[in-house]
Design an enzyme around this catalytic site. Structure first.
Site, mmCIF file in Angstrom:
data_model
loop_
_atom_site.group_PDB
_atom_site.id
_atom_site.type_symbol
_atom_site.label_atom_id
_atom_site.label_comp_id
_atom_site.label_asym_id
_atom_site.label_seq_id
_atom_site.Cartn_x
_atom_site.Cartn_y
_atom_site.Cartn_z
ATOM 1 C CD GLN A 94 -2.885 -1.098 2.326
ATOM 2 O OE1 GLN A 94 -2.676 -0.826 3.269
ATOM 3 N NE2 GLN A 94 -3.498 -2.356 2.970
ATOM 4 C CG HIS A 165 -3.650 -0.783 7.986
ATOM 5 N ND1 HIS A 165 -4.087 -1.198 8.535
ATOM 6 C CD2 HIS A 165 -3.618 -1.450 6.532
ATOM 7 C CE1 HIS A 165 -4.901 -2.049 8.597
ATOM 8 N NE2 HIS A 165 -4.963 -2.377 6.732
ATOM 9 C CD GLU A 258 -14.651 2.583 13.704
ATOM 10 O OE1 GLU A 258 -14.714 1.257 14.405
ATOM 11 O OE2 GLU A 258 -13.983 3.265 13.787
ATOM 12 C CE1 TYR A 268 -14.034 8.911 17.206
ATOM 13 C CE2 TYR A 268 -11.762 9.429 18.339
ATOM 14 C CZ TYR A 268 -12.866 9.603 18.235
ATOM 15 O OH TYR A 268 -13.475 10.888 17.894
ATOM 16 C CE1 TYR A 279 -10.047 -7.995 6.235
ATOM 17 C CE2 TYR A 279 -7.778 -7.339 7.307
ATOM 18 C CZ TYR A 279 -8.768 -7.326 6.402
ATOM 19 O OH TYR A 279 -8.933 -5.649 6.245
#
Length: 384
Positions: A94, A165, A258, A268, A279
Site C-alpha cells: 500500500q 495502513h 467507520e 476510538y 481476517y
C-alpha cells in the site's frame, strides 16, 4: 503532453443509484432521492492515482501517482504536465506517493513560489513508515512544474517491516493554524492503544510540523505531544464539515468500516473493539461491549473500503451542501452521507465504475473523482 479529452457524458439519475442498505445507520430507501441528474465526463487517465487536489485560485489539478510520479492538469485546456523534485518513495504493498495539500491562504492564479505538502512511504531503520514534507512549487510552463526545498517535517514513529495502513492524509484546520495527519496502525494492531508511538492516531501539528499547543497529551512526552486522537486503524479520508468539526473515514478489518466524528483526546477503540472481525475469522468484541470507547457515526458491514472523503461546500450541487462524499474502493461508488448534528445517514451511492480512490471539489463546485489502479480514470461530475 496534451491529453485529448473524450468528454464521455453520462446522465445519471440519482434515483437509479444503488442504495445503502448495508450501512448500519441510514437506509436510503427511506430518503428522498436527489431531484436532478448530473453529467460525468472522463477527463484523463493516470497510473495508480492516489490523491487529487486543486491548487487554490487556479483550474489546475495535481495528481499523485502511487509509484512516485506526480502530474498536473489544466482542466480548462486538458493539458497534462509532470512535476519534478518529488521525493523518492518506498513503492510496494500500500506504500508509495500519497497525499498532496495546498494552503487556501495562498490562493492565486500564479503557480510560482507556492507552498506544497506531500506525504509518502519511505524506507529507513526498522522498515517502512509514512513521512510528510513541505516544499515550494513553481511551474515554468504548461507542462513543467518543479518542487524545491522539500524537507521532511513529520514521520511515523515507529517504522515496521509491513507495507500497509500508512494512511497519511493531510488536512488543514479551517483557520489554517494547524495541520492534521492521519497515521495508520501499519497493520501492527496494538500500537494504536500505545501513545508512546504515533501509529493508529490523528496528529495535530503546526504548519512546520512541530506539535501544536493545546494537544491533549502534551505533558506525557515528545511523541504524545503530537497526538489529537487515537485507537484508529487505517484512516484514508479526513475533512472538516461546515461547522468546523473534523471527521474521518477508516477501514475496518473484515467488516466494520467507520465514519467518525473526531474529538480531542478520544480513544476510538482499535484493536480492542471493532464491529468487524479479524481476517482469519477470529472475533473482536463489538463497540457496544466497551462504552468507554467512541462509537462510529456510521459503521459499514459489508465494507465500502473507503479511499477518501470531502464535505461538499459548493453551489453547483446545492442539495448536497454539507454532505460527506466518500470514495468507495470496495463499494465502487461515491457514497453520499447526510450530516445532521452528530447523526450521519447514508443517502445514496453514485456508481461511476471501478474502485474509486480520491475525491475533490472543483473551483466551480463540480466534483472530481479519481479511480484506482493502472489507467485510473479522472472523472468530472457536473450538475445537469
Amino acid at each position: 503532453m496534451t491529453y485529448s479529452r473524450p468528454f464521455l457524458a453520462l446522465s445519471l439519475p440519482a434515483f437509479a443509484l444503488a442504495s445503502c442498505a448495508n450501512a448500519e445507520m441510514g437506509d436510503s430507501s427511506s430518503a428522498d432521492p436527489a431531484d436532478f441528474t448530473f453529467d460525468v465526463e472522463e477527463m484523463a487517465e493516470f497510473n495508480e492515482p492516489w490523491a487529487i487536489e486543486f491548487a487554490p485560485g487556479t483550474e489546475t489539478i495535481f495528481i499523485t501517482e502511487k509509484s512516485g510520479e506526480m502530474k498536473f492538469m489544466n482542466t480548462a485546456t486538458g493539458t497534462v504536465g509532470t512535476v519534478s523534485g518529488v521525493p523518492e518513495v518506498a513503492y510496494g504493498g500500500q506504500g508509495g506517493l500519497g497525499d498532496v495539500a495546498f494552503l487556501e491562504s495562498e490562493a492565486s492564479d500564479d503557480l510560482s513560489e507556492r507552498t506544497i505538502y506531500l506525504s509518502w512511504a519511505e524506507a529507513g531503520d526498522g522498515g517502512f513508515g509514512a513521512a510528510v514534507g513541505r516544499g515550494t512549487l513553481s511551474c515554468d510552463s504548461e507542462t513543467t512544474c518543479t518542487i524545491s526545498g522539500m524537507d521532511v517535517i513529520w514521520r511515523q514513529s515507529l517504522k515496521t517491516g509491513r507495507k500497509g495502513h500508512y494512511s497519511h492524509r493531510i488536512v488543514f484546520s479551517p483557520d489554517e493554524q494547524h495541520m492534521f495527519i492521519s497515521s495508520g496502525d501499519r497493520q501492527e494492531l496494538e500500537p494504536a492503544q500505545d501513545n508512546t508511538n504515533n501509529l493508529g492516531t490523528i496528529v495535530r501539528l503546526n504548519l512546520d510540523g512541530t506539535p501544536a499547543e493545546g494537544n491533549p497529551f502534551a505533558d506525557e512526552g515528545e511523541i504524545q505531544s503530537q497526538i489529537w486522537s487515537y485507537g484508529h486503524r487505517n484512516l484514508l479520508g479526513m475533512d472538516f464539515d461546515t461547522e468546523g468539526r473534523l471527521w474521518d473515514v477508516e477501514h475496518g478489518p473484515a467488516g466494520g468500516d467507520e465514519l467518525n466524528l473526531v474529538k480531542v483526546g478520544t480513544n476510538y477503540g482499535w484493536p480492542t473493539v471493532s464491529d468487524g472481525d479479524h481476517y482469519n475469522g477470529n472475533p473482536i468484541p463489538d463497540h457496544e461491549t466497551r462504552p468507554e470507547f467512541a462509537t462510529a457515526a456510521i459503521g459499514w458491514t459489508p465494507v465500502i473500503a473507503p479511499g477518501d472523503m470531502i464535505f461538499y461546500k459548493g453551489d453547483m450541487f446545492e442539495a448536497w451542501q454539507g454532505d460527506a462524499l466518500i470514495t468507495g474502493l470496495g463499494a465502487q461508488a461515491l457514497v453520499q452521507v447526510d450530516i445532521e448534528g452528530d447523526t450521519a445517514t447514508e443517502v445514496a451511492r453514485h456508481e461511476l465504475g471501478g474502485r474509486l480512490r480520491s475525491v475533490e471539489e472543483g473551483p466551480d463546485g463540480s466534483i472530481w473523482v479519481a479511480a484506482d489502479g493502472p489507467g485510473g480514470k479522472l472523472f468530472k461530475l457536473s450538475a445537469d
